[in-house]
Design an enzyme around this catalytic site. Structure first.
Site, PDB file in Angstrom:
ATOM      1  N   VAL A   1       0.874  -1.231  -0.030  1.00 28.27           N
ATOM      2  CA  VAL A   1       0.042  -0.058   0.014  1.00 28.27           C
ATOM      3  C   VAL A   1       0.735   1.014   0.063  1.00 28.27           C
ATOM      4  O   VAL A   1       1.647   1.401   0.921  1.00 28.27           O
ATOM      5  CB  VAL A   1      -0.882   0.198   1.190  1.00 28.27           C
ATOM      6  CG1 VAL A   1      -1.847   1.256   1.323  1.00 28.27           C
ATOM      7  CG2 VAL A   1      -1.641  -1.260   1.173  1.00 28.27           C
ATOM      8  N   LYS A   2       0.689   1.919  -0.909  1.00 33.72           N
ATOM      9  CA  LYS A   2       1.566   3.456  -1.192  1.00 33.72           C
ATOM     10  C   LYS A   2       0.711   4.337  -0.519  1.00 33.72           C
ATOM     11  O   LYS A   2      -0.252   4.663  -0.909  1.00 33.72           O
ATOM     12  CB  LYS A   2       1.546   3.506  -2.814  1.00 33.72           C
ATOM     13  CG  LYS A   2       2.692   4.415  -2.986  1.00 33.72           C
ATOM     14  CD  LYS A   2       3.021   4.647  -4.236  1.00 33.72           C
ATOM     15  CE  LYS A   2       4.304   5.203  -4.952  1.00 33.72           C
ATOM     16  NZ  LYS A   2       4.445   5.497  -6.470  1.00 33.72           N
ATOM     17  N   VAL A   3       1.529   5.096   0.501  1.00 31.87           N
ATOM     18  CA  VAL A   3       0.737   6.046   1.401  1.00 31.87           C
ATOM     19  C   VAL A   3       1.704   7.376   0.999  1.00 31.87           C
ATOM     20  O   VAL A   3       2.865   7.507   0.871  1.00 31.87           O
ATOM     21  CB  VAL A   3       0.834   5.718   2.844  1.00 31.87           C
ATOM     22  CG1 VAL A   3       0.217   6.739   3.743  1.00 31.87           C
ATOM     23  CG2 VAL A   3       0.162   4.401   3.072  1.00 31.87           C
TER      24      VAL A   3
END
Length: 218
Positions: free
Chosen positions: A86-88
């Site tokens: 998951v890219k945050v």
């Protein structure tokens, strides 16, 4: 050094994967838009399609900027495939979300890193990867490679498991410079990866070898 390709184009991903050196993929909303992928369900299916090509990690970016929204989106993305990371974004609520994801065993990539302090915060929160943007710093007359070196020096002082993912790589010298510093991962376009294989002396040498062989076997 791991090699990721920064694209949402399936053909480019297949081409890089066929080289036998591809370790993963990074994407973002801009890359999805470039490929004409729109709509939540279509974007999610596209991530699955990418995961079905590549055996390594695939960064899938949330678009929410509030804590609850990031958590909600991130849990959906993580459930799509075991290879999803998951890219945050590097914002306060993003750091909170990374800490939450870390406690739940969900891997993360903290993106839009432009300073050592941001990298340190993301590592303390438990990010799997941090993505300093080398090329974009170069665009504003600041050395992106120097940032990689600063982050590496800080991480070497401690026991962070967070991997340094050199992002916004534009050309082969970015790759080489980041490798010399010890970045764990690079991500860039197919052109930057393919350019590593090119050298005029190699081309000239091969041409001569083939010409000499042809003379002897004509």
């Amino acid at each position: 050094m791991k090699f990721f390709i920064d694209t949402a184009n399936l053909e480019e991903i297949k081409q890089a994967n066929d080289l036998g050196i591809l370790d993963g993929v990074t994407t973002n909303p801009s890359l999805m838009a470039k490929e004409g992928i729109a709509g939540e369900s279509n974007i999610q299916q596209h991530y699955v399609n990418i995961c079905n090509i590549v055996g390594g990690d695939v960064s899938a970016e949330v678009i929410s900027t509030d804590y609850e929204g990031i958590i909600r989106e991130g849990e959906v993305l993580a459930a799509l495939h075991k290879n999803i990371v998951v890219k945050v974004p590097m914002i306060a609520d993003g750091i909170r979300a990374i800490k939450y994801f870390s406690s739940k065993g969900i891997r993360t990539n903290c993106t839009l890193i432009f300073s050592p302090g941001q990298a340190l915060l993301a590592a303390k929160a438990g990010a799997t990867y941090i993505s300093p943007f080398v090329g974009r710093l170069d665009d504003v007359s600041t050395s992106g490679v120097d940032l990689i070196a600063q982050i590496k020096a800080i991480f070497n002082n401690y026991t962070f498991d967070t991997q340094i993912l050199a992002a916004s790589v534009r050309h082969p010298m970015h790759v080489i410079d980041c490798a010399m510093i010890g970045a764990d991962v690079m991500t860039g376009p197919l052109s930057a990866i393919m350019a590593l294989a090119k050298h005029p002396l190699t081309d000239n040498g091969l041409e001569k070898f083939l010409a000499d062989y042809a003379k002897l076997n004509s």
